[in-house]
Design a protein around this motif. Structure first.
Motif, PDB file in Angstrom:
ATOM      1  N   CYS A 280      -8.171  -0.304  -1.806  1.00 17.84           N
ATOM      2  CA  CYS A 280      -7.205  -0.937  -0.902  1.00 17.84           C
ATOM      3  C   CYS A 280      -7.218  -0.259   0.457  1.00 17.84           C
ATOM      4  CB  CYS A 280      -5.800  -0.899  -1.503  1.00 17.84           C
ATOM      5  SG  CYS A 280      -5.280   0.770  -1.971  1.00 17.84           S
ATOM      6  N   SER A 281      -8.328   0.331   0.830  1.00 17.41           N
ATOM      7  CA  SER A 281      -8.371   1.121   2.065  1.00 17.41           C
ATOM      8  C   SER A 281      -8.290   0.238   3.303  1.00 17.41           C
ATOM      9  CB  SER A 281      -9.654   1.950   2.097  1.00 17.41           C
ATOM     10  OG  SER A 281     -10.797   1.108   2.130  1.00 17.41           O
TER      11      SER A 281
ATOM     12  N   PRO B  59       3.216   2.236  -5.870  1.00 19.01           N
ATOM     13  CA  PRO B  59       1.849   2.469  -6.335  1.00 19.01           C
ATOM     14  C   PRO B  59       1.649   2.283  -7.835  1.00 19.01           C
ATOM     15  CG  PRO B  59       2.980   4.551  -6.109  1.00 19.01           C
ATOM     16  CD  PRO B  59       3.969   3.485  -5.693  1.00 19.01           C
TER      17      PRO B  59
ATOM     18  N   THR C 124      -4.158   3.705   5.046  1.00 17.33           N
ATOM     19  CA  THR C 124      -4.156   3.805   3.588  1.00 17.33           C
ATOM     20  C   THR C 124      -5.594   4.121   3.182  1.00 17.33           C
ATOM     21  OG1 THR C 124      -2.328   2.251   3.293  1.00 17.33           O
ATOM     22  CG2 THR C 124      -3.794   2.571   1.415  1.00 17.33           C
TER      23      THR C 124
ATOM     24  N   ALA D  40       0.743  -2.456   1.147  1.00 19.10           N
ATOM     25  CA  ALA D  40       0.981  -1.027   1.367  1.00 19.10           C
ATOM     26  C   ALA D  40       1.247  -0.367   0.020  1.00 19.10           C
ATOM     27  CB  ALA D  40       2.150  -0.823   2.323  1.00 19.10           C
ATOM     28  N   VAL D  41       0.230   0.237  -0.553  1.00 22.87           N
ATOM     29  CA  VAL D  41       0.309   0.757  -1.919  1.00 22.87           C
ATOM     30  C   VAL D  41       1.394   1.804  -2.071  1.00 22.87           C
ATOM     31  CG1 VAL D  41      -0.988   1.948  -3.723  1.00 22.87           C
ATOM     32  CG2 VAL D  41      -2.112   0.222  -2.326  1.00 22.87           C
ATOM     33  N   LYS D  42       1.610   2.610  -1.022  1.00 18.24           N
ATOM     34  CA  LYS D  42       2.568   3.701  -1.191  1.00 18.24           C
ATOM     35  C   LYS D  42       4.001   3.207  -1.389  1.00 18.24           C
ATOM     36  CE  LYS D  42       3.478   4.686   3.708  1.00 18.24           C
ATOM     37  NZ  LYS D  42       2.527   3.770   4.336  1.00 18.24           N
TER      38      LYS D  42
ATOM     39  N   GLN E 230      -7.183   5.247   0.241  1.00 21.15           N
ATOM     40  CA  GLN E 230      -7.740   5.303  -1.101  1.00 21.15           C
ATOM     41  C   GLN E 230      -8.652   4.115  -1.420  1.00 21.15           C
ATOM     42  OE1 GLN E 230      -4.519   4.984  -0.279  1.00 21.15           O
ATOM     43  NE2 GLN E 230      -3.287   4.175  -1.957  1.00 21.15           N
TER      44      GLN E 230
ATOM     45  N   GLY F  29      -2.113   9.248   2.628  1.00 20.04           N
ATOM     46  CA  GLY F  29      -1.724   8.281   3.640  1.00 20.04           C
ATOM     47  C   GLY F  29      -1.285   8.950   4.928  1.00 20.04           C
TER      48      GLY F  29
ATOM     49  N   SER G 121       0.617   8.007   9.003  1.00 20.84           N
ATOM     50  CA  SER G 121       1.183   7.133  10.016  1.00 20.84           C
ATOM     51  C   SER G 121       1.506   7.965  11.254  1.00 20.84           C
ATOM     52  CB  SER G 121       2.462   6.440   9.526  1.00 20.84           C
ATOM     53  OG  SER G 121       2.159   5.391   8.630  1.00 20.84           O
TER      54      SER G 121
ATOM     55  N   HIS H 285      -1.432   3.271  11.201  1.00 14.06           N
ATOM     56  CA  HIS H 285      -1.162   3.434   9.764  1.00 14.06           C
ATOM     57  C   HIS H 285      -2.485   3.421   9.026  1.00 14.06           C
ATOM     58  CE1 HIS H 285       0.811   3.331   5.896  1.00 14.06           C
ATOM     59  NE2 HIS H 285      -0.101   2.439   5.538  1.00 14.06           N
TER      60      HIS H 285
END
Length: 292
Positions: free
Chosen positions: A93-94, A277, A88, A272-274, A90, A71, A73, A86
């Protein structure tokens, strides 16, 4: 003062369905990152804001951060305005978001949309514009090379003005399809679950058909969390009581999803997966979204 122009303004470009081979290489594992990708915002700044000497964006202070495990930012601040990014990267969910608060004319907004599109190849793009003063509002959809405008809505009133434009890649090929795979249909990388980092155990409430599940349907309020925790801790050998345990009521999660689509039917949300997760949580959200 009367007729004062208030410079509360926002233009956001969101890219979704990224080419995850590219996004993971540039914004994922540091081992695969090229030296020219160490400072993406610094390198792309002129593509977003140009190089006009009188432009306040040329005196921006930039701050960039790659997250672990993946990720990115970044923020650029210039005077009272900012530009923020920002990413993401992967599969599954990119997305990539570039937003600025700087008021722009049509030429500057056109450059900003095109510059944001250069960050990573993608299949879809959305441009959103918001202004408290209609005098700062352009409204018309910018032309973005490689994309076709599919939907466009806008409104302008006394209190604010806003517009939303949705684009899709012009060609029949997806941004995530490598040239070597054109002869054979390939599943989109979005459908392949991304490996998640280790996280505390997450216990989801399961249907009644699974006797080992935590059944708290009959419980209400604060008692539900207490009873659920007691049942989890009572399972011998399942958990280390000295480690944190996350309990998630997926019924509440589903209610929130239903509420979102009921109140904001035209707004596509991104998770926001992070921030969490855990595979079970991401899987539950993904399945709820696929039902729509």
């Amino acid at each position: 003062p009367k007729d004062e122009i208030i410079d509360t303004f926002s233009t956001q470009v969101a890219l979704t369905n990224l080419d995850t081979t590219e996004s993971m290489r540039r914004f994922g594992n540091a081992v695969d990152r090229m030296p020219e990708d160490e400072f993406p915002l610094t390198n792309m700044w002129k593509d977003l804001h140009g190089d006009e000497k009188r432009c306040p964006a040329n005196n921006a202070k930039l701050d960039e951060c790659f997250f672990k495990p993946i990720g990115y930012s970044a923020n650029g601040v210039f005077g009272r305005n900012y530009t923020t990014v920002h990413i993401t990267p992967q599969p599954g969910c990119s997305y990539l978001s570039v937003e600025t608060s700087m008021p722009m004319n049509r030429e500057a907004r056109q450059r900003f949309a095109e510059g944001a599109g250069k960050w990573c190849s993608s299949d879809t793009m959305a441009v959103t514009e918001f202004a408290l003063s209609s005098k700062l509002f352009t409204g018309a959809a910018p032309e973005v090379p490689g994309f076709e405008l599919r939907r466009s809505t806008q409104t302008a009133g006394q209190a604010f003005a806003c517009a939303h434009h949705h684009y899709e890649r012009a060609s029949g090929l997806t941004a995530a399809t490598p040239s070597s795979a054109l002869s054979t249909p390939q599943p989109s990388p979005m459908l392949r679950p991304a490996p998640a980092p280790a996280s505390p155990p997450l216990v989801l409430r399961q249907p009644d058909s699974r006797p080992e599940a935590i059944l708290a349907e009959e419980l209400a309020g604060r008692q539900a969390a207490t009873v659920a925790a007691e049942r989890v801790l009572a399972q011998p050998g399942e958990f280390d009581v000295d480690s944190p345990i996350v309990l998630l009521d997926t019924t509440i999660l589903r209610r929130q999803v239903d509420r979102w689509f009921r109140l904001l039917p035209r707004v596509e949300p991104f998770y926001a997966v992070k921030c969490n997760p855990n595979p079970a949580l991401v899987k539950a959200l993904w399945e709820m979204w696929q039902e729509r």
